[in-house]
Scaffold this active site. Structure first.
Site, PDB file in Angstrom:
ATOM      1  CD  GLN A 209      70.619  70.815  64.793  1.00 42.88           C
ATOM      2  OE1 GLN A 209      70.341  70.204  63.769  1.00 42.88           O
ATOM      3  NE2 GLN A 209      71.852  70.855  65.264  1.00 42.88           N
ATOM      4  CG  ASN A 210      69.402  68.603  71.404  1.00 45.43           C
ATOM      5  OD1 ASN A 210      69.545  68.136  70.267  1.00 45.43           O
ATOM      6  ND2 ASN A 210      70.377  68.710  72.256  1.00 45.43           N
TER       7      ASN A 210
ATOM      8  CG  HIS B 252      64.802  70.788  64.863  1.00 47.86           C
ATOM      9  ND1 HIS B 252      65.871  69.948  64.649  1.00 47.86           N
ATOM     10  CD2 HIS B 252      64.821  71.684  63.840  1.00 47.86           C
ATOM     11  CE1 HIS B 252      66.517  70.318  63.558  1.00 47.86           C
ATOM     12  NE2 HIS B 252      65.905  71.377  63.042  1.00 47.86           N
TER      13      HIS B 252
ATOM     14  CB  CYS C 224      45.455  70.073  66.547  1.00 46.73           C
ATOM     15  SG  CYS C 224      44.310  69.375  65.351  1.00 46.73           S
TER      16      CYS C 224
ATOM     17  CB  CYS D  99      39.260  69.966  64.807  1.00 48.02           C
ATOM     18  SG  CYS D  99      40.837  69.113  64.712  1.00 48.02           S
TER      19      CYS D  99
ATOM     20  N   GLY E  64      77.954  68.844  69.375  1.00 43.34           N
ATOM     21  CA  GLY E  64      77.171  67.612  69.379  1.00 43.34           C
ATOM     22  C   GLY E  64      76.131  67.516  68.277  1.00 43.34           C
TER      23      GLY E  64
ATOM     24  CB  SER F  65      75.373  64.673  62.402  1.00 45.16           C
ATOM     25  OG  SER F  65      74.017  65.033  62.231  1.00 45.16           O
TER      26      SER F  65
HETATM   27  C1  BJW Z   1      78.531  63.884  70.544  1.00 47.33           C
HETATM   28  C2  BJW Z   1      78.578  63.097  71.696  1.00 47.33           C
HETATM   29  C3  BJW Z   1      79.076  63.693  72.875  1.00 47.33           C
HETATM   30  C4  BJW Z   1      77.776  61.906  70.080  1.00 47.33           C
HETATM   31  N1  BJW Z   1      79.468  64.968  72.849  1.00 47.33           N
HETATM   32  N2  BJW Z   1      78.919  65.133  70.548  1.00 47.33           N
HETATM   33  C5  BJW Z   1      68.856  68.038  50.485  1.00 47.33           C
HETATM   34  C6  BJW Z   1      69.879  68.921  50.787  1.00 47.33           C
HETATM   35  C7  BJW Z   1      69.747  69.841  51.811  1.00 47.33           C
HETATM   36  C8  BJW Z   1      68.597  69.895  52.565  1.00 47.33           C
HETATM   37  C9  BJW Z   1      67.574  69.027  52.268  1.00 47.33           C
HETATM   38  C10 BJW Z   1      67.705  68.119  51.238  1.00 47.33           C
HETATM   39  N3  BJW Z   1      66.563  67.387  51.197  1.00 47.33           N
HETATM   40  C11 BJW Z   1      65.732  67.820  52.182  1.00 47.33           C
HETATM   41  C12 BJW Z   1      66.338  68.828  52.827  1.00 47.33           C
HETATM   42  C13 BJW Z   1      65.809  69.583  53.965  1.00 47.33           C
HETATM   43  C14 BJW Z   1      65.854  68.785  55.248  1.00 47.33           C
HETATM   44  C15 BJW Z   1      67.296  68.311  55.479  1.00 47.33           C
HETATM   45  O1  BJW Z   1      68.137  69.024  55.975  1.00 47.33           O
HETATM   46  N4  BJW Z   1      67.589  67.063  55.146  1.00 47.33           N
HETATM   47  C16 BJW Z   1      68.951  66.540  55.273  1.00 47.33           C
HETATM   48  C17 BJW Z   1      68.938  65.256  56.078  1.00 47.33           C
HETATM   49  C18 BJW Z   1      69.490  66.344  53.881  1.00 47.33           C
HETATM   50  N5  BJW Z   1      65.450  69.696  56.273  1.00 47.33           N
HETATM   51  C19 BJW Z   1      64.169  69.875  56.590  1.00 47.33           C
HETATM   52  O2  BJW Z   1      63.273  69.235  56.066  1.00 47.33           O
HETATM   53  C20 BJW Z   1      63.873  70.960  57.602  1.00 47.33           C
HETATM   54  N6  BJW Z   1      62.889  71.845  57.095  1.00 47.33           N
HETATM   55  C21 BJW Z   1      63.086  72.574  56.010  1.00 47.33           C
HETATM   56  O3  BJW Z   1      64.121  72.527  55.360  1.00 47.33           O
HETATM   57  O4  BJW Z   1      62.031  73.380  55.702  1.00 47.33           O
HETATM   58  C22 BJW Z   1      61.990  73.979  54.408  1.00 47.33           C
HETATM   59  C23 BJW Z   1      61.246  73.013  53.516  1.00 47.33           C
HETATM   60  C24 BJW Z   1      59.892  72.892  53.659  1.00 47.33           C
HETATM   61  C25 BJW Z   1      59.179  72.050  52.812  1.00 47.33           C
HETATM   62  C26 BJW Z   1      59.880  71.283  51.876  1.00 47.33           C
HETATM   63  C27 BJW Z   1      61.270  71.368  51.789  1.00 47.33           C
HETATM   64  C28 BJW Z   1      61.955  72.257  52.622  1.00 47.33           C
HETATM   65  C29 BJW Z   1      63.317  70.369  58.886  1.00 47.33           C
HETATM   66  C30 BJW Z   1      64.316  69.547  59.601  1.00 47.33           C
HETATM   67  C31 BJW Z   1      63.665  68.953  60.851  1.00 47.33           C
HETATM   68  C32 BJW Z   1      64.566  67.939  61.530  1.00 47.33           C
HETATM   69  N7  BJW Z   1      63.798  67.269  62.503  1.00 47.33           N
HETATM   70  C33 BJW Z   1      64.461  66.283  63.390  1.00 47.33           C
HETATM   71  C34 BJW Z   1      63.405  65.587  64.258  1.00 47.33           C
HETATM   72  C35 BJW Z   1      62.953  66.539  65.377  1.00 47.33           C
HETATM   73  C36 BJW Z   1      61.962  65.919  66.282  1.00 47.33           C
HETATM   74  C37 BJW Z   1      62.529  64.780  67.067  1.00 47.33           C
HETATM   75  O5  BJW Z   1      63.398  64.978  67.941  1.00 47.33           O
HETATM   76  O6  BJW Z   1      62.081  63.652  66.820  1.00 47.33           O
HETATM   77  O7  BJW Z   1      65.429  66.940  64.202  1.00 47.33           O
HETATM   78  S1  BJW Z   1      65.445  65.110  62.470  1.00 47.33           S
HETATM   79  C38 BJW Z   1      66.761  65.019  63.648  1.00 47.33           C
HETATM   80  O8  BJW Z   1      67.976  65.550  63.061  1.00 47.33           O
HETATM   81  C39 BJW Z   1      66.362  65.982  64.771  1.00 47.33           C
HETATM   82  C40 BJW Z   1      67.662  66.645  65.095  1.00 47.33           C
HETATM   83  O9  BJW Z   1      67.435  67.874  65.741  1.00 47.33           O
HETATM   84  C41 BJW Z   1      68.312  66.781  63.729  1.00 47.33           C
HETATM   85  C42 BJW Z   1      69.780  66.950  63.772  1.00 47.33           C
HETATM   86  O10 BJW Z   1      70.402  65.843  64.346  1.00 47.33           O
HETATM   87  P1  BJW Z   1      71.574  66.074  65.385  1.00 47.33           P
HETATM   88  O11 BJW Z   1      71.058  66.798  66.561  1.00 47.33           O
HETATM   89  O12 BJW Z   1      72.723  66.648  64.693  1.00 47.33           O
HETATM   90  O13 BJW Z   1      71.846  64.564  65.881  1.00 47.33           O
HETATM   91  P2  BJW Z   1      72.648  63.395  65.171  1.00 47.33           P
HETATM   92  O14 BJW Z   1      72.225  62.139  65.814  1.00 47.33           O
HETATM   93  O15 BJW Z   1      72.573  63.478  63.701  1.00 47.33           O
HETATM   94  O16 BJW Z   1      74.179  63.701  65.543  1.00 47.33           O
HETATM   95  C43 BJW Z   1      74.649  63.608  66.872  1.00 47.33           C
HETATM   96  C44 BJW Z   1      76.085  64.107  66.870  1.00 47.33           C
HETATM   97  O17 BJW Z   1      76.543  64.096  68.214  1.00 47.33           O
HETATM   98  C45 BJW Z   1      77.037  63.194  66.073  1.00 47.33           C
HETATM   99  O18 BJW Z   1      77.830  63.992  65.229  1.00 47.33           O
HETATM  100  C46 BJW Z   1      77.882  62.529  67.167  1.00 47.33           C
HETATM  101  O19 BJW Z   1      79.213  62.276  66.753  1.00 47.33           O
HETATM  102  C47 BJW Z   1      77.840  63.576  68.259  1.00 47.33           C
HETATM  103  N8  BJW Z   1      78.062  63.087  69.628  1.00 47.33           N
HETATM  104  N9  BJW Z   1      78.139  61.832  71.460  1.00 47.33           N
HETATM  105  C48 BJW Z   1      79.393  65.652  71.743  1.00 47.33           C
HETATM  106  N10 BJW Z   1      79.172  62.984  74.086  1.00 47.33           N
END
Ligand code: BJW
Length: 255
Positions: A104-105, A122, A130, A153, A190, A192
């Protein structure tokens, strides 16, 4: 127990696995100095709510703020290097017949650590596209305007990452899902486990009969369903796990 923290069931499963999938999230890059998203104090969203930065609507509302947030993160990435957790996954890829990272990174650190089979679910922060045309843009002129404009564009440029409410790259996700359903060992590292559809991959793996292993200092919604929960930082636990599975072959991994 094998070493200080791994059951022999887990070590033997990794050693004997033929298909392994690793889902990674921001936590694997934390020990490289890349902030995670949801850490309340230092996380990338500590000053803003996610919907103020990582949605198409946020970009339309305030494109300058969003562009500058990504520019800051891009600049910070130039100062970091892969850590022992990234290197351990690259090592597993060399030992297991079929191995895939679904990350996801957006930081490209897996590739820099030597991993070859990496699906970026992601996007990647170093690429630009664009906003209007949704197509890649490699070069543009810097006029001082922020964000810069698309040379074709005239629309705003944006980072080539996947924001909330946007769909993931279809082929990459389909490949990750198929590999998860077919693997015998699944590592969730790593993350959530809150953001879908990436968070569905360990559940697909479990449904397909895989052993699911979670590595995280904190428990997550996945923890109760994982077969093994290794509590701690991936930069310590992943190399230790590799050394336990393949003693003698992984001295090159940092301790
Ligand atoms: C360690 C550590 C160490 C610390 N060692 N570990 C309701 C229910 C279900 C789903 C949805 C809902 N409402 C909306 C949705 C869909 C939505 C979603 O899931 N929302 C939830 C929040 C509820 N998803 C989407 O919108 C996705 N698209 C989609 O569903 O398309 C279909 C659709 C289309 C149109 C309409 C509706 C649906 C897209 C998701 C895109 C996420 N984008 C981001 C930003 C990317 C760009 C950027 O980098 O800026 O992606 S958000 C952010 O979260 C980023 C990450 O990849 C993603 C996940 O986070 P991650 O990587 O898990 O990080 P953290 O910070 O959350 O956690 C870090 C973890 O590491 C922690 O647990 C720590 O404990 C741990 N840690 N040190 C190991 N040393």
């Amino acid at each position: 127990m094998n070493g200080e923290q791994f059951s022999s069931e887990l070590v033997n499963a990794l050693r004997g696995a033929t298909r392994v999938v690793a889902l990674t999230g921001a936590g694997i890059s934390a020990e490289s100095g890349v902030p995670t998203f949801r850490d309340a104090q230092t996380g990338l969203w500590s000053k803003f709510r996610p919907e103020e930065l990582a949605t198409p609507e946020a970009f339309q509302r305030n494109p300058k703020l969003v562009w500058e947030w990504y520019a800051m993160r891009r600049a910070r990435l130039r100062e970091v290097v892969p850590n022992a957790g990234h290197l351990a996954l690259a090592e597993i890829e060399r030992r297991v017949p079929t191995f895939l990272i679904a990350t996801q990174n957006v930081d490209g650190l897996h590739q820099r650590a030597g991993s070859r089979q990496v699906l970026e679910l992601h996007g990647n922060i170093t690429r630009t596209k664009c906003f209007s045309e949704d197509s890649p843009v490699a070069e543009w002129s810097e006029t001082g305007e922020v964000p810069p404009r698309c040379p074709r564009c005239g629309g705003f440029l944006r980072p080539d990452v996947v924001w909330f409410n946007e769909t993931l790259p279809e082929e990459a996700f389909a490949q990750a899902d198929a590999a998860s359903r077919a693997c015998d060992l699944f590592l969730s590292v790593g993350t959530s486990a809150l953001v879908y559809p990436a968070a569905s991959l360990p559940l697909s793996a479990k449904a397909g009969g895989a052993m699911v292993v979670e590595i995280n200092p904190e428990s997550t919604p996945l923890t109760a369903r994982a077969d093994h929960f290794l509590r701690g930082p991936s930069g310590r636990l992943l190399p230790a796990l590799v050394r336990a599975a393949w003693p003698g072959v992984s001295e090159q991994l940092p301790r």
